[in-house]
Design an enzyme around this catalytic site. Structure first.
Site, PDB file in Angstrom:
ATOM      1  N   HIS A  46      30.170  48.192 180.110  1.00 22.81           N
ATOM      2  CA  HIS A  46      30.650  49.581 180.023  1.00 22.81           C
ATOM      3  C   HIS A  46      31.924  49.708 179.203  1.00 22.81           C
ATOM      4  O   HIS A  46      32.298  50.800 178.792  1.00 22.81           O
ATOM      5  CB  HIS A  46      30.887  50.139 181.429  1.00 22.81           C
ATOM      6  CG  HIS A  46      29.613  50.377 182.180  1.00 22.81           C
ATOM      7  ND1 HIS A  46      29.081  51.628 182.356  1.00 22.81           N
ATOM      8  CD2 HIS A  46      28.739  49.512 182.756  1.00 22.81           C
ATOM      9  CE1 HIS A  46      27.950  51.531 183.032  1.00 22.81           C
ATOM     10  NE2 HIS A  46      27.712  50.258 183.285  1.00 22.81           N
TER      11      HIS A  46
ATOM     12  N   ASP B 168      38.281  53.038 174.489  1.00 22.67           N
ATOM     13  CA  ASP B 168      37.442  53.389 175.634  1.00 22.67           C
ATOM     14  C   ASP B 168      36.016  52.987 175.304  1.00 22.67           C
ATOM     15  O   ASP B 168      35.562  53.213 174.177  1.00 22.67           O
ATOM     16  CB  ASP B 168      37.498  54.923 175.848  1.00 22.67           C
ATOM     17  CG  ASP B 168      37.510  55.309 177.316  1.00 22.67           C
ATOM     18  OD1 ASP B 168      36.958  54.562 178.128  1.00 22.67           O
ATOM     19  OD2 ASP B 168      38.084  56.365 177.637  1.00 22.67           O
TER      20      ASP B 168
HETATM   21  C1  GDG Z   1      34.262  53.230 182.352  1.00 25.39           C
HETATM   22  C2  GDG Z   1      34.684  53.010 180.881  1.00 25.39           C
HETATM   23  C3  GDG Z   1      32.779  54.436 180.146  1.00 25.39           C
HETATM   24  C4  GDG Z   1      37.431  61.606 186.792  1.00 25.39           C
HETATM   25  N1  GDG Z   1      38.341  62.274 187.506  1.00 25.39           N
HETATM   26  C5  GDG Z   1      37.694  62.808 188.547  1.00 25.39           C
HETATM   27  C6  GDG Z   1      36.353  62.462 188.458  1.00 25.39           C
HETATM   28  N2  GDG Z   1      36.225  61.712 187.367  1.00 25.39           N
HETATM   29  C7  GDG Z   1      34.957  61.136 186.877  1.00 25.39           C
HETATM   30  C8  GDG Z   1      34.570  61.820 185.602  1.00 25.39           C
HETATM   31  C9  GDG Z   1      33.784  60.757 184.875  1.00 25.39           C
HETATM   32  C10 GDG Z   1      34.388  59.459 185.425  1.00 25.39           C
HETATM   33  O1  GDG Z   1      35.139  59.777 186.579  1.00 25.39           O
HETATM   34  C11 GDG Z   1      35.315  58.798 184.416  1.00 25.39           C
HETATM   35  O2  GDG Z   1      34.503  58.190 183.443  1.00 25.39           O
HETATM   36  P1  GDG Z   1      35.066  57.743 182.009  1.00 25.39           P
HETATM   37  O3  GDG Z   1      33.910  57.340 181.184  1.00 25.39           O
HETATM   38  O4  GDG Z   1      35.825  58.858 181.420  1.00 25.39           O
HETATM   39  O5  GDG Z   1      36.086  56.548 182.276  1.00 25.39           O
HETATM   40  P2  GDG Z   1      36.121  55.164 183.187  1.00 25.39           P
HETATM   41  O6  GDG Z   1      36.251  55.483 184.627  1.00 25.39           O
HETATM   42  O7  GDG Z   1      37.235  54.362 182.613  1.00 25.39           O
HETATM   43  O8  GDG Z   1      34.711  54.455 182.952  1.00 25.39           O
HETATM   44  C12 GDG Z   1      34.283  54.205 180.042  1.00 25.39           C
HETATM   45  C13 GDG Z   1      32.360  54.481 181.608  1.00 25.39           C
HETATM   46  O9  GDG Z   1      32.810  53.337 182.332  1.00 25.39           O
HETATM   47  C14 GDG Z   1      30.848  54.570 181.729  1.00 25.39           C
HETATM   48  O10 GDG Z   1      30.235  53.547 181.009  1.00 25.39           O
HETATM   49  O11 GDG Z   1      32.474  55.673 179.545  1.00 25.39           O
HETATM   50  O12 GDG Z   1      34.620  53.984 178.693  1.00 25.39           O
HETATM   51  O13 GDG Z   1      36.099  52.791 180.800  1.00 25.39           O
HETATM   52  O14 GDG Z   1      32.449  60.802 185.227  1.00 25.39           O
HETATM   53  O15 GDG Z   1      33.833  62.964 185.936  1.00 25.39           O
HETATM   54  N3  GDG Z   1      35.437  62.863 189.342  1.00 25.39           N
HETATM   55  C15 GDG Z   1      35.878  63.657 190.362  1.00 25.39           C
HETATM   56  N4  GDG Z   1      37.191  63.990 190.540  1.00 25.39           N
HETATM   57  C16 GDG Z   1      38.117  63.599 189.650  1.00 25.39           C
HETATM   58  O16 GDG Z   1      39.304  63.915 189.821  1.00 25.39           O
HETATM   59  N5  GDG Z   1      34.974  64.106 191.248  1.00 25.39           N
END
Ligand code: GDG
Length: 499
Positions: free
Chosen positions: A171, A384
């Site tokens: 990821h 990212d």
């Molecule tokens: C890793 C990789 C890759 C965030 N704040 C809240 C919340 N979230 C949810 C978002 C989103 C998820 O968390 C964050 O996903 P990201 O992709 O932006 O980042 P990472 O957590 O670092 O994820 C990344 C991912 O894996 C998938 O492969 O894209 O690059 O680093 O879904 O919605 N959800 C809620 N409250 C929040 O305050 N409910």
């Protein structure tokens, strides 16, 4: 809930539930948050199968099989826990995963702590996972291992004579050779990855980095180009290697964003912060997300373009994460100091406050209301794997009247390059200028760009991603493998560099 034969067995560090003790002493299963869970939950419910992972608690935990069984019933698929001791969690998770692989794979080698004990803990815990997988799966199952915590699982399973097909998806980004070379266990890790039948990466750039490391370090490995999926042959095993940009459940986000509750939440935000454009940043507390530089860019835009003062506010939500690690506590103080500095310099008594900062997790409905209310999303990670927040923002922008500013170092930038304003997060003035450009952009351009972004995310949602990965794992005829999202998988042409 028992899994049938020939099913999907998902293996990840965390189960999609965390087990927490209530004041009454009872344990409760709470649904988890985060990119992987958000992405896979709808898919497993749809297909059925087993999910294996660490329940998120340590040795002081009693036997939680009853709670797991109850959570399985609710989830609609089987759950199997891998129990870890507090010491294992320290060495494997906080240590090797989060102090070695996470910074190194995000090109931040100076933050790495190459403690040899961490590697031992990583091997031990990966072996523990392998034992549970062997017990919970049959040879007909497809085992799908996720992420950087578990790169050794296939190698451990092969040692246990498990011959099932095993896929792995990373990821986070795969680093370029010069960075990967710093890893003291680089050979062991590469060889372990080639024990999988399929290695999936987020972008063609990551795939290129991975194959370059294999070519440079494993002299007896042979890599052949076969269309969308490459083949690496090493010590008698052939591993398929592909790029599969992860995505979101677009329709679910869009539907929920259109609900009356979310619309009311968005209206309320605008009423609280009236007569200005709302700029939104939402990130886990993490140094890879570029939050301090983003705040500096916001300060810069207010300094250089005074006409924007009182016309824009930045809502910065930081979701607590990895608070046990010193580096993360330091980052939190830095963010809070910068926020205080900007507000101290620009806020008007009784009126406009430039940065609205929240350090907490939002409920799903709140999150969607923030997405829907934001006129501009400012997503500027230093690096990212993909960044799902960017895709979720597009899905929730149902009025199509808003702008996405996105770091060119997010994996999502390749797919979203044509609709978003791409920025270099290190370029403070460049990001400030993009904020101004987004503020001034006319409605027709905003719509045209957002429409394009939404189409791309809709056509390549999380179901597309799972299908693409599973088909690449099982298809006999790789030449017939379908073309994937946009220009992600054209080998040798586009390494995911959007500029
Ligand atoms: C890793 C990789 C890759 C965030 N704040 C809240 C919340 N979230 C949810 C978002 C989103 C998820 O968390 C964050 O996903 P990201 O992709 O932006 O980042 P990472 O957590 O670092 O994820 C990344 C991912 O894996 C998938 O492969 O894209 O690059 O680093 O879904 O919605 N959800 C809620 N409250 C929040 O305050 N409910």
């Amino acid at each position: 809930m028992q899994a049938k034969r020939g099913q999907l067995v998902v293996v990840s560090n965390r189960l999609p539930f965390a087990f927490r003790r209530e004041p009454s002493g009872r344990w409760r299963a709470l649904p988890g948050a985060g990119g992987l869970v958000t992405a896979l939950l709808p898919v497993l419910r749809h297909r059925g199968g087993t999910w294996i992972g660490w329940p998120g608690a340590s040795e002081s935990m009693p036997d939680l099989s009853q709670e797991l069984a109850a959570a399985s019933e609710d989830a609609g698929y089987a759950l199997r826990g891998v129990a870890l001791t507090a010491e294992e969690v320290r060495g494997f998770y906080e240590g090797f995963a989060n102090e070695v692989i996470w910074p190194l794979f995000h090109d931040l080698q100076s933050l790495c702590n190459f403690d040899p004990g961490y590697w031992q803990a990583y091997c031990t815990v990966n072996r523990k996972f392998a034992y549970v997988v062997r017990e919970a799966s049959s040879q007909e199952d497809f085992i799908w291992v996720h992420d950087y915590h578990l790169m050794n699982v296939a190698a451990e399973l092969r040692r246990l004579d498990v011959a099932s097909r095993i896929g792995f998806f990373l990821h986070i980004p795969f680093p370029p050779l010069d960075i990967f070379l710093k890893l003291p266990w680089r050979m062991q890790l590469l060889e372990a990855l080639l024990e999988y039948d399929l290695v999936g990466l987020q972008t063609v750039r990551d795939r290129h980095n991975f194959t370059q490391c294999v070519r440079a370090l494993l002299k007896d490995a042979r890599i052949e180009g076969r269309g969308q999926v490459l083949l690496a042959t090493h010590r008698g095993r052939t591993t398929r290697i592909g790029a599969f940009p992860i995505s979101i459940d677009y329709n679910a986000f869009m539907r929920q964003a259109a609900s009356a509750e979310v619309a009311a939440g968005a209206r309320e935000l605008h009423a609280l912060l009236p007569k200005r454009k709302l700029i939104l940043g939402i990130d886990r507390l993490d140094y890879t997300k570029g939050i301090p530089l983003r705040l500096k860019a916001f300060q810069n835009v207010l300094e250089r373009y005074p006409e924007l003062r009182e016309r824009i506010s930045l809502i910065q939500v930081v979701v607590p994460s990895r608070e046990d690690i010193a580096e993360y506590r330091g980052l939190k103080s830095e963010i809070e100091q910068l926020t205080g500095k900007i507000n101290g310099s620009f806020a008007r008594p009784g009126g406009w406050v430039p940065v609205w900062y929240a350090y907490r997790s939002l409920s799903r409905m709140e999150l969607l209301a923030y997405y829907r209310a934001a006129d501009i999303a400012l997503i500027t990670p230093l690096k990212d794997g993909m960044n799902l927040v960017a895709k979720e923002y597009c899905a929730c922008s149902i009025e199509e009247d808003c702008v996405l500013i996105l770091s060119e170092f997010a994996g999502a930038a390749v797919q979203l390059a044509k609709g978003a304003l791409l920025v270099n997060p290190y370029d403070i003035e460049g990001v400030a200028d993009a904020i101004r450009l987004a503020y001034q952009m006319d409605a027709a351009e905003r719509r045209a760009r957002m429409r394009r972004l939404r189409r791309s995310v809709r056509e390549h949602d999380v179901f597309w991603w799972v299908d693409a990965f599973l088909r690449a794992a099982i298809t006999k005829d790789l030449d017939a493998f379908p073309i994937a999202a946009d220009h992600h998988v054209v080998e040798g042409v586009d390494f995911g560099l959007p500029v």
